[in-house]
Design an enzyme around this catalytic site. Sequence first.
Site, PDB file in Angstrom:
ATOM      1  N   CYS A   1      -0.931   6.773   9.764  1.00 13.20           N
ATOM      2  CA  CYS A   1       0.313   6.202  10.251  1.00 13.20           C
ATOM      3  C   CYS A   1       0.058   4.939  11.064  1.00 13.20           C
ATOM      4  O   CYS A   1      -0.751   4.937  11.996  1.00 13.20           O
ATOM      5  CB  CYS A   1       1.035   7.239  11.119  1.00 13.20           C
ATOM      6  SG  CYS A   1       2.591   6.675  11.791  1.00 13.20           S
TER       7      CYS A   1
ATOM      8  N   CYS B   1       3.743   8.591   0.440  1.00 13.07           N
ATOM      9  CA  CYS B   1       4.295   7.669   1.435  1.00 13.07           C
ATOM     10  C   CYS B   1       4.391   6.298   0.776  1.00 13.07           C
ATOM     11  O   CYS B   1       3.371   5.714   0.399  1.00 13.07           O
ATOM     12  CB  CYS B   1       3.386   7.636   2.659  1.00 13.07           C
ATOM     13  SG  CYS B   1       3.892   6.456   3.930  1.00 13.07           S
TER      14      CYS B   1
ATOM     15  N   GLU C   1       0.835  -1.199   0.000  1.00 15.10           N
ATOM     16  CA  GLU C   1       0.000   0.000   0.000  1.00 15.10           C
ATOM     17  C   GLU C   1       0.873   1.254   0.000  1.00 15.10           C
ATOM     18  O   GLU C   1       1.952   1.278   0.590  1.00 15.10           O
ATOM     19  CB  GLU C   1      -0.920   0.003   1.222  1.00 15.10           C
ATOM     20  CG  GLU C   1      -1.902  -1.164   1.223  1.00 15.10           C
ATOM     21  CD  GLU C   1      -2.879  -1.157   2.389  1.00 15.10           C
ATOM     22  OE1 GLU C   1      -3.833  -1.938   2.349  1.00 15.10           O
ATOM     23  OE2 GLU C   1      -2.676  -0.360   3.343  1.00 15.10           O
TER      24      GLU C   1
ATOM     25  N   CYS D   1       1.895  -1.436  15.563  1.00 18.85           N
ATOM     26  CA  CYS D   1       1.804  -1.133  14.143  1.00 18.85           C
ATOM     27  C   CYS D   1       1.064  -2.246  13.416  1.00 18.85           C
ATOM     28  O   CYS D   1       1.406  -3.423  13.536  1.00 18.85           O
ATOM     29  CB  CYS D   1       3.205  -0.957  13.558  1.00 18.85           C
ATOM     30  SG  CYS D   1       3.222  -0.651  11.774  1.00 18.85           S
TER      31      CYS D   1
ATOM     32  N   CYS E   1       6.880  -4.469  15.538  1.00 22.83           N
ATOM     33  CA  CYS E   1       6.453  -3.477  16.527  1.00 22.83           C
ATOM     34  C   CYS E   1       4.972  -3.705  16.837  1.00 22.83           C
ATOM     35  O   CYS E   1       4.130  -3.660  15.926  1.00 22.83           O
ATOM     36  CB  CYS E   1       6.685  -2.073  15.986  1.00 22.83           C
ATOM     37  SG  CYS E   1       8.413  -1.744  15.565  1.00 22.83           S
TER      38      CYS E   1
ATOM     39  N   CYS F   1       6.497  -6.490   6.997  1.00 23.34           N
ATOM     40  CA  CYS F   1       7.633  -5.842   7.656  1.00 23.34           C
ATOM     41  C   CYS F   1       8.462  -6.889   8.371  1.00 23.34           C
ATOM     42  O   CYS F   1       7.927  -7.806   8.998  1.00 23.34           O
ATOM     43  CB  CYS F   1       7.160  -4.777   8.650  1.00 23.34           C
ATOM     44  SG  CYS F   1       8.518  -3.812   9.377  1.00 23.34           S
TER      45      CYS F   1
END
Length: 364
Positions: free
Chosen positions: A354, A118, A105, A132, A129, A125
């Site tokens: 975010c 962005c 995305e 997230c 974390c 990932c």
Amino acid sequence: MPNSSSTPNNNDKPQLPVISQSELQDLMKKHGQPAFRAKQVIDWRNKGVLNPDAMKNIPGELRHILNAELICEPLRLVRRECSVDGTRKYVFALNRPRFSGKMVESVLIPEQSRGTVCISSQVGCVLDCPFCHTGTQGFEANLTAGEIVAQVLMIKADLHNEPLAGDLHNEVTHIVYMGMGEPLANETGLHDSLIALLSDDGLKLSRRRITVSTSGLVPQINRLGEAFNVNLAISLHSAIDSLRDTLVPINKKHPLKQLRDCLNRYSLGKQRHITLEYVLLKETNDREEDIRALIDFVNPERERVNLIQFNPYPGSPYDGSSKEHMSKFAQQLISKGIRATVRRSRGQDIMAACGQLKAETSKE
């Protein structure tokens, strides 16, 4: 440099989004095409046109050559979602056979004076974390430089075809590597994509208009500064080692002292600074002891703090701090001479804010 099995094979065909004009001239020579055709192809590419069949002044024979010799469209647009605030989220599928259908995305954040894209550097990932949403997807693949730059080019083309309404900016002026993935864990893809974005025959962006966000991979930060010296953002989220070990697990490998020394060495141009990103989590990292530790960590002459509202996602174990508490947190930093801002959240209604990006790779 990464040597993961998910790192793209260097023997793949050249990718149009990142090929240089000189490389294209060599291709023209190989096939008996005039050298000026390379500049024509580059001009189309830089407008976001990646399909040779849409390059109107290119002869049919050359279109066939480009399709045969290059990977012209490394991504395919699956869908675009539009927020009430003008933000656009794009879901792209990879066209690589091994990872066909895997998705990433990207987000366009338009303002009156600028258009920020962005972009993602990985499918999922490599880090984990817990606050997230992307981290819950796990790691599936590093993106090639062509796949990274194609996100920017395809958004440029979309803006040309369907401009934003009102007084929002309709050009891509800034790039932030803050989408899915840890950019510095895909160092080859990151560096090669930066070369394309900065080069004279690429998008010719200024280093001041590109920001790379990282969770704190210290050796890679050092190499990034030496090679490119673009803007740097650190996903800090806590200045207490024991808490950061939980919120940003890479801290166990590169604790805060190592990170602090690294940031002190990072080369900064005039009137530039490092951004420390800090998502405020209720009763987790927003306490008095947290702000004292943050004040002690920050170098006010080189850094500013960007406080970020926690954007919830399904199943999240965290709650965000209230807006009132975020404002007080910021004021305490400011009172100590630290530049601090509260980031305005954009695109929440389409899960584009975010920490909310996560491509559902099983649903096209």
